[in-house]
Scaffold this motif. Structure first.
Motif, PDB file in Angstrom:
ATOM      1  N   ILE A  29       3.491   3.389   8.082  1.00 45.19           N
ATOM      2  CA  ILE A  29       3.998   2.021   8.167  1.00 45.19           C
ATOM      3  C   ILE A  29       4.479   1.529   6.803  1.00 45.19           C
ATOM      4  O   ILE A  29       5.585   0.993   6.672  1.00 45.19           O
ATOM      5  CB  ILE A  29       2.913   1.081   8.739  1.00 45.19           C
ATOM      6  CG1 ILE A  29       2.677   1.423  10.206  1.00 45.19           C
ATOM      7  CG2 ILE A  29       3.312  -0.379   8.600  1.00 45.19           C
ATOM      8  CD1 ILE A  29       1.484   0.719  10.805  1.00 45.19           C
ATOM      9  N   GLU A  30       3.645   1.696   5.768  1.00 44.23           N
ATOM     10  CA  GLU A  30       4.007   1.210   4.439  1.00 44.23           C
ATOM     11  C   GLU A  30       5.014   2.118   3.742  1.00 44.23           C
ATOM     12  O   GLU A  30       5.743   1.685   2.871  1.00 44.23           O
ATOM     13  CB  GLU A  30       2.760   1.068   3.569  1.00 44.23           C
ATOM     14  CG  GLU A  30       1.859  -0.041   4.003  1.00 44.23           C
ATOM     15  CD  GLU A  30       0.627  -0.142   3.130  1.00 44.23           C
ATOM     16  OE1 GLU A  30       0.491   0.627   2.167  1.00 44.23           O
ATOM     17  OE2 GLU A  30      -0.209  -1.005   3.429  1.00 44.23           O
ATOM     18  N   ARG A  31       5.015   3.356   4.098  1.00 52.55           N
ATOM     19  CA  ARG A  31       5.927   4.380   3.581  1.00 52.55           C
ATOM     20  C   ARG A  31       5.760   4.694   2.104  1.00 52.55           C
ATOM     21  O   ARG A  31       6.392   5.587   1.599  1.00 52.55           O
ATOM     22  CB  ARG A  31       7.381   4.001   3.842  1.00 52.55           C
ATOM     23  CG  ARG A  31       7.726   4.005   5.288  1.00 52.55           C
ATOM     24  CD  ARG A  31       9.184   3.788   5.459  1.00 52.55           C
ATOM     25  NE  ARG A  31       9.520   3.800   6.865  1.00 52.55           N
ATOM     26  CZ  ARG A  31      10.709   3.571   7.316  1.00 52.55           C
ATOM     27  NH1 ARG A  31      11.684   3.320   6.489  1.00 52.55           N
ATOM     28  NH2 ARG A  31      10.940   3.597   8.601  1.00 52.55           N
ATOM     29  N   ARG A  32       4.965   3.959   1.391  1.00 55.21           N
ATOM     30  CA  ARG A  32       4.693   4.282  -0.007  1.00 55.21           C
ATOM     31  C   ARG A  32       3.227   4.614  -0.119  1.00 55.21           C
ATOM     32  O   ARG A  32       2.384   3.887   0.379  1.00 55.21           O
ATOM     33  CB  ARG A  32       5.033   3.130  -0.912  1.00 55.21           C
ATOM     34  CG  ARG A  32       6.517   3.054  -1.159  1.00 55.21           C
ATOM     35  CD  ARG A  32       6.751   2.329  -2.396  1.00 55.21           C
ATOM     36  NE  ARG A  32       7.526   3.170  -3.289  1.00 55.21           N
ATOM     37  CZ  ARG A  32       8.079   2.714  -4.366  1.00 55.21           C
ATOM     38  NH1 ARG A  32       7.946   1.463  -4.698  1.00 55.21           N
ATOM     39  NH2 ARG A  32       8.766   3.509  -5.138  1.00 55.21           N
ATOM     40  N   SER A  33       2.932   5.672  -0.777  1.00 62.74           N
ATOM     41  CA  SER A  33       1.556   6.120  -0.921  1.00 62.74           C
ATOM     42  C   SER A  33       0.909   5.455  -2.124  1.00 62.74           C
ATOM     43  O   SER A  33       1.586   5.008  -3.048  1.00 62.74           O
ATOM     44  CB  SER A  33       1.531   7.634  -1.084  1.00 62.74           C
ATOM     45  OG  SER A  33       0.234   8.079  -1.335  1.00 62.74           O
ATOM     46  N   PHE A  34      -0.405   5.419  -2.103  1.00 59.85           N
ATOM     47  CA  PHE A  34      -1.123   4.927  -3.274  1.00 59.85           C
ATOM     48  C   PHE A  34      -1.134   5.981  -4.376  1.00 59.85           C
ATOM     49  O   PHE A  34      -1.491   5.704  -5.498  1.00 59.85           O
ATOM     50  CB  PHE A  34      -2.559   4.526  -2.908  1.00 59.85           C
ATOM     51  CG  PHE A  34      -3.370   5.643  -2.343  1.00 59.85           C
ATOM     52  CD1 PHE A  34      -4.145   6.425  -3.161  1.00 59.85           C
ATOM     53  CD2 PHE A  34      -3.350   5.915  -0.981  1.00 59.85           C
ATOM     54  CE1 PHE A  34      -4.895   7.457  -2.652  1.00 59.85           C
ATOM     55  CE2 PHE A  34      -4.095   6.935  -0.459  1.00 59.85           C
ATOM     56  CZ  PHE A  34      -4.867   7.715  -1.292  1.00 59.85           C
ATOM     57  N   LEU A  35      -0.736   7.205  -4.040  1.00 58.37           N
ATOM     58  CA  LEU A  35      -0.629   8.268  -5.030  1.00 58.37           C
ATOM     59  C   LEU A  35       0.779   8.285  -5.600  1.00 58.37           C
ATOM     60  O   LEU A  35       1.746   7.973  -4.926  1.00 58.37           O
ATOM     61  CB  LEU A  35      -0.934   9.619  -4.399  1.00 58.37           C
ATOM     62  CG  LEU A  35      -2.341   9.823  -3.866  1.00 58.37           C
ATOM     63  CD1 LEU A  35      -2.432  11.168  -3.188  1.00 58.37           C
ATOM     64  CD2 LEU A  35      -3.351   9.717  -4.969  1.00 58.37           C
TER      65      LEU A  35
END
Length: 161
Positions: A29-35
């Motif tokens: 959903i967010e498409r951006r990882s926390f990594l």
């Protein structure tokens, strides 16, 4: 009392699996990882490969933990669940501490704490409840057949002359 502990621990493992499902859905959903280094130079516009990889890994881990919940009395399945928990902790710790692609934030610390508690439980609880020890009433097939054969001793009849 021991069965209540087992049911509670199965619920805990299911909760951890549910958290991983949430992480998998959030990755899509967010498409951006926390990594990753979140500068604009690292990412190509529209390329969210890291996020999808993390999502698939979390989905696989959730499936392994659901199987671990259902089949906790089988040692290889519990081993598979424990390995997936340990691998997740190594992934998060190495990305935050060694590769420095993430900071020590909530998205790294909380899964590591959750997974370490679950891993300790997977090591301790099945051994405490003796789930893997063979029970005395459950013998293998060969010994059951031998027991049945001893009951069928044939009598020799004397020949009448």
């Amino acid at each position: 009392m021991e069965r209540k502990l087992l049911y509670a621990f199965r619920g805990w493992i299911a909760f951890v699996a549910f958290m991983d499902l949430g992480t998998a859905f959030r990755s899509y959903i967010e498409r951006r990882s926390f990594l990753g280094d979140h500068t604009d130079t690292q990412f190509i516009e529209g390329d969210y490969t890291i996020s999808r990889i993390i999502g698939m890994y979390c989905l696989l881990k959730a499936i392994a933990l659901v199987h671990c919940t259902l089949y906790i009395h089988y040692r290889p399945v519990v081993s598979m669940g424990g390995c997936s928990l340990a691998l997740t902790m190594v992934l998060y710790a190495s990305e935050a501490l060694y590769f420095r692609s993430s900071t020590l934030n909530f998205y790294v610390i909380f899964p590591c704490v959750l997974n370490s508690i679950t891993l300790i439980g997977l090591i301790y609880i099945p051994r405490r409840l003796r789930l893997w020890e063979p029970s005395s009433d459950m013998d293998d097939e060969n010994s059951q057949l031998l027991k049945q054969m001893t009951g069928f001793k044939r009598r020799r009849t004397k020949k009448q002359i």
